[in-house]
Design a protein around this motif. Structure first.
Motif, PDB file in Angstrom:
ATOM      1  N   GLN A 195       0.935  -1.266   0.008  1.00 39.80           N
ATOM      2  CA  GLN A 195       0.077   0.192  -0.200  1.00 39.80           C
ATOM      3  C   GLN A 195       0.980   1.364  -0.043  1.00 39.80           C
ATOM      4  OE1 GLN A 195      -3.324   0.047   2.890  1.00 39.80           O
ATOM      5  NE2 GLN A 195      -2.740  -2.220   2.923  1.00 39.80           N
ATOM      6  N   GLN A 196       2.021   0.923   0.666  1.00 40.58           N
ATOM      7  CA  GLN A 196       2.895   2.452   0.901  1.00 40.58           C
ATOM      8  C   GLN A 196       3.418   2.774  -0.703  1.00 40.58           C
ATOM      9  OE1 GLN A 196       5.148   1.482   4.219  1.00 40.58           O
ATOM     10  NE2 GLN A 196       3.955   2.038   5.675  1.00 40.58           N
ATOM     11  N   ASP A 197       3.890   1.697  -1.196  1.00 45.01           N
ATOM     12  CA  ASP A 197       4.780   1.797  -2.402  1.00 45.01           C
ATOM     13  C   ASP A 197       3.725   2.341  -3.294  1.00 45.01           C
ATOM     14  OD1 ASP A 197       6.900   0.908  -1.289  1.00 45.01           O
ATOM     15  OD2 ASP A 197       7.571  -0.139  -2.906  1.00 45.01           O
ATOM     16  N   MET A 198       2.330   2.057  -3.392  1.00 45.40           N
ATOM     17  CA  MET A 198       1.503   2.639  -4.446  1.00 45.40           C
ATOM     18  C   MET A 198       1.248   3.913  -4.166  1.00 45.40           C
ATOM     19  SD  MET A 198      -1.377  -0.574  -4.837  1.00 45.40           S
ATOM     20  CE  MET A 198      -2.510   0.665  -5.760  1.00 45.40           C
ATOM     21  N   ILE A 199       1.283   4.486  -2.675  1.00 47.52           N
ATOM     22  CA  ILE A 199       0.924   5.866  -2.567  1.00 47.52           C
ATOM     23  C   ILE A 199       2.148   6.639  -2.860  1.00 47.52           C
ATOM     24  CG2 ILE A 199       0.585   7.158  -0.680  1.00 47.52           C
ATOM     25  CD1 ILE A 199      -0.962   4.985   0.891  1.00 47.52           C
ATOM     26  N   ARG A 200       3.146   5.931  -2.658  1.00 52.04           N
ATOM     27  CA  ARG A 200       4.601   6.900  -2.834  1.00 52.04           C
ATOM     28  C   ARG A 200       4.576   7.109  -4.430  1.00 52.04           C
ATOM     29  NH1 ARG A 200      10.161   5.739  -0.338  1.00 52.04           N
ATOM     30  NH2 ARG A 200       8.570   5.697   1.577  1.00 52.04           N
ATOM     31  N   ASN A 201       3.988   6.186  -5.222  1.00 54.15           N
ATOM     32  CA  ASN A 201       4.284   6.013  -6.602  1.00 54.15           C
ATOM     33  C   ASN A 201       3.046   6.882  -7.446  1.00 54.15           C
ATOM     34  OD1 ASN A 201       6.896   5.226  -7.604  1.00 54.15           O
ATOM     35  ND2 ASN A 201       6.313   3.113  -6.216  1.00 54.15           N
ATOM     36  N   LEU A 202       1.947   7.176  -6.635  1.00 51.56           N
ATOM     37  CA  LEU A 202       0.934   7.864  -7.266  1.00 51.56           C
ATOM     38  C   LEU A 202       1.145   8.749  -8.062  1.00 51.56           C
ATOM     39  CD1 LEU A 202      -2.135   6.781  -7.455  1.00 51.56           C
ATOM     40  CD2 LEU A 202      -2.711   8.016  -5.508  1.00 51.56           C
ATOM     41  N   PRO A 203       1.961   9.819  -7.512  1.00 51.17           N
ATOM     42  CA  PRO A 203       2.149  11.119  -8.475  1.00 51.17           C
ATOM     43  C   PRO A 203       2.922  10.691  -9.776  1.00 51.17           C
ATOM     44  CG  PRO A 203       3.083  11.253  -6.297  1.00 51.17           C
ATOM     45  CD  PRO A 203       2.696   9.943  -6.208  1.00 51.17           C
ATOM     46  N   ASN A 204       3.424   9.415  -9.900  1.00 50.49           N
ATOM     47  CA  ASN A 204       3.878   9.044 -11.149  1.00 50.49           C
ATOM     48  C   ASN A 204       3.330   8.051 -12.128  1.00 50.49           C
ATOM     49  OD1 ASN A 204       6.527   9.996  -9.690  1.00 50.49           O
ATOM     50  ND2 ASN A 204       7.063   8.076  -9.256  1.00 50.49           N
ATOM     51  N   SER A 205       1.736   8.044 -11.632  1.00 52.48           N
ATOM     52  CA  SER A 205       0.923   7.276 -12.161  1.00 52.48           C
ATOM     53  C   SER A 205      -0.139   7.755 -12.970  1.00 52.48           C
ATOM     54  CB  SER A 205       0.341   6.316 -11.111  1.00 52.48           C
ATOM     55  OG  SER A 205       1.317   5.688 -10.329  1.00 52.48           O
ATOM     56  N   ASN A 229      -4.069  -0.359 -15.569  1.00 55.06           N
ATOM     57  CA  ASN A 229      -4.188   0.509 -14.340  1.00 55.06           C
ATOM     58  C   ASN A 229      -2.731   0.771 -13.578  1.00 55.06           C
ATOM     59  OD1 ASN A 229      -4.765   1.683 -11.780  1.00 55.06           O
ATOM     60  ND2 ASN A 229      -4.884  -0.202 -10.929  1.00 55.06           N
ATOM     61  N   VAL A 230      -2.381   2.069 -13.715  1.00 51.72           N
ATOM     62  CA  VAL A 230      -0.809   1.947 -13.244  1.00 51.72           C
ATOM     63  C   VAL A 230      -0.639   2.271 -11.804  1.00 51.72           C
ATOM     64  CG1 VAL A 230       1.239   3.484 -13.782  1.00 51.72           C
ATOM     65  CG2 VAL A 230      -0.382   3.431 -15.608  1.00 51.72           C
ATOM     66  N   PRO A 231      -1.189   2.593 -11.014  1.00 50.20           N
ATOM     67  CA  PRO A 231      -1.005   2.476  -9.533  1.00 50.20           C
ATOM     68  C   PRO A 231      -0.714   1.014  -9.306  1.00 50.20           C
ATOM     69  CG  PRO A 231      -2.501   3.939  -9.840  1.00 50.20           C
ATOM     70  CD  PRO A 231      -2.363   3.395 -11.036  1.00 50.20           C
ATOM     71  N   GLY A 232      -1.813   0.150  -9.725  1.00 48.05           N
ATOM     72  CA  GLY A 232      -1.637  -1.476  -9.547  1.00 48.05           C
ATOM     73  C   GLY A 232      -0.437  -1.813 -10.037  1.00 48.05           C
ATOM     74  N   GLN A 233      -0.074  -1.471 -10.847  1.00 50.90           N
ATOM     75  CA  GLN A 233       1.443  -1.847 -11.386  1.00 50.90           C
ATOM     76  C   GLN A 233       2.672  -1.736 -10.605  1.00 50.90           C
ATOM     77  OE1 GLN A 233       2.392  -0.832 -15.546  1.00 50.90           O
ATOM     78  NE2 GLN A 233       0.297  -0.690 -16.235  1.00 50.90           N
ATOM     79  N   TRP A 234       2.536  -0.654  -9.827  1.00 50.52           N
ATOM     80  CA  TRP A 234       3.634  -0.234  -9.028  1.00 50.52           C
ATOM     81  C   TRP A 234       3.743  -1.325  -7.698  1.00 50.52           C
ATOM     82  CZ3 TRP A 234       7.414   2.244 -10.393  1.00 50.52           C
ATOM     83  CH2 TRP A 234       7.309   3.559 -11.199  1.00 50.52           C
ATOM     84  N   ALA A 235       2.329  -1.876  -7.653  1.00 55.37           N
ATOM     85  CA  ALA A 235       2.429  -2.666  -6.346  1.00 55.37           C
ATOM     86  C   ALA A 235       3.279  -3.959  -6.748  1.00 55.37           C
ATOM     87  CB  ALA A 235       1.022  -3.062  -5.886  1.00 55.37           C
TER      88      ALA A 235
END
Ligand SMILES: Cc1ncc(COP(=O)(O)O)c(C=O)c1O
Length: 410
Positions: A55-65, A279-285
């Motif tokens: 969850q934290q990594d998704m939140i951190r990467n949200l601005p890049n998504s 969905n890009v945020p999901g990819q970051w997970a």
């Protein structure tokens, strides 16, 4: 006005895990009744949380998504999937062979759409996870069901698979570990299926979304690790092992003789391109999940929550007279059988609608999984032990009354 009709391609589409029984349960809830839902493998509502690190990594990467990703997905996630395939012993997988999607579901429909011409046949297990039957039909193909044999621990019957191959057969779907039976297939059996695919030039579709949900110390073998020649598409996702159904993060890996499959792969690439990525945020997970602490192991080990719930559900369900069940070794489900002498059932959908109305427990009947009899149903053992006890207790009460009614009538 003339009625607007749905496409005939939907004629084969069953989705009872989300269908009429869910509508009926919703209506009962609207009337203020509390329903115990044992119909769907969605983990979050039962208090299984996604790992915090993810969850934290998704939140951190949200601005890049905010932008579209590469249509096959972001580099870091595909690289992590590549390493995962290597760990599983799958030969020759490169970044190019990996596609990310909105869950495995998205990629399953893409893979069948790119392969099947009208009337082409896809061998799908019975019982099945109904998306596969639906995907084959929606692609214009014809799902042909091969039998998984309850008397042999729900293993696919190689004889039945062979008997159902025709000149129109294009591929075989293997769901291992299996939904709805919870079976895990032996290497010998998997090699038998690989050999059939080799002999008949068929594509293998390996749905392995439960590959880490394993009990009793059993080991899962990735189907794609068993050959370097047979074209194999492997599907997996974060939904189950990482309790992240809602993030819709899945992947597909193509392995085997890719030269032979060049044209098919071009078709897959065309569909990936028109989809503009997932969905890009999901990819970051994905990278964090695959590389991080594997907390699923704590849930499935002896004494772990999932393992305890499996054991309890199995014990309670098989204690009901006339109910038998193959004990699941994997996944989140079991597929019990009701003895037809004690429980004659003409229409299993109707029967489980009655169960819902009388007990406020929602279960899905076997025919919802394209199983060709009326005597089976699927239990999802995700609820806490107290809720499982309550739900199976109510079902046992319903079945006792049904037995008595039938015995009197007979
Ligand atoms: C066997 C099987 N395959 C695929 C899926 C779809 O999973 P996803 O959430 O990755 O789309 C499910 C979901 O329950 C499943 O049981």
């Amino acid at each position: 006005m003339k009625p607007i009709r749905k496409s005939a391609k939907l004629n084969n589409v069953l989705y009872d895990v989300r269908g009429p029984i869910v509508d009926a349960a919703k209506q009962m809830e609207d009337e203020g009744q509390k329903i115990i839902k044992l119909n769907i493998g969605n983990l979050a509502p039962f208090g299984f949380d996604a790992p915090e690190e993810i969850q934290q990594d998704m939140i951190r990467n949200l601005p890049n998504s905010a932008g579209y990703s590469d249509s096959k997905g972001i580099f870091a996630a595909r690289k992590a999937v590549m390493h995962y395939s290597q760990q599983q012993g799958v030969a020759g997988v490169t970044l190019d062979d990996i596609y990310l999607g909105n869950g495995a579901s998205d990629l399953i429909t893409m893979a069948t759409n790119a392969l099947l011409d009208d009337g082409d046949e896809l061998l799908v297990p019975a019982p099945d996870y109904p998306l596969w039957t639906a995907a084959a039909s929606l692609s214009g193909g014809r799902p042909v069901h091969y039998l998984c044999d309850e008397d042999n621990g729900w293993m696919p019957s190689l004889t039945d698979i062979r008997a159902k191959i025709t000149p129109r057969t294009r591929g075989i779907v293997v769901i291992n570990p299996n939904n709805p039976t919870g079976a895990l297939y032996s290497d010998e059996l998997l090699k038998g299926i690989v050999q059939i695919a080799r002999e008949h030039n068929l594509v293998l579709f390996a749905d392995e979304v439960y590959d880490k949900v394993l009990y009793d110390g059993v080991k899962h073998t990735a189907m794609a690790s068993l050959s370097t020649d047979v074209v194999t598409l492997t599907f997996n996702s974060l939904s189950k092992a990482y309790r992240s159904c809602g993030y819709r993060a899945g992947w597909m890996v193509i392995s085997g003789d890719k030269t032979a499959a060049r044209d098919y792969i071009e078709g897959i690439n065309m569909l990936a391109n028109i989809k503009l990525g997932s969905n890009v945020p999901g990819q970051w997970a994905i990278q964090t999940a695959l590389g991080g602490y594997q907390s699923i192991n704590d849930l499935v080990k002896p004494g772990g929550r999932l393992c305890r719930q499996r054991d309890l559900a199995y014990e309670l369900i098989t204690a009901i007279p006339g109910v038998t069940c193959v004990k699941p070794q994997a996944a989140l489900y079991m597929f019990p059988r009701l003895d037809p002498e004690m429980y004659p059932i003409a229409d299993d959908r109707q029967f489980f609608m009655e169960v819902l109305r009388a007990t406020r427990v929602m279960l899905v009947q076997g025919s919802g999984f394209n199983y060709p009899d009326n005597q089976h149903f699927r239990i999802v053992f995700l609820p806490h032990e107290d809720d499982l006890r309550e739900a199976i207790g109510r079902l046992a009460g319903f079945l006792a009354a049904y037995r008595q009614r039938h015995a009197k009538a007979a």
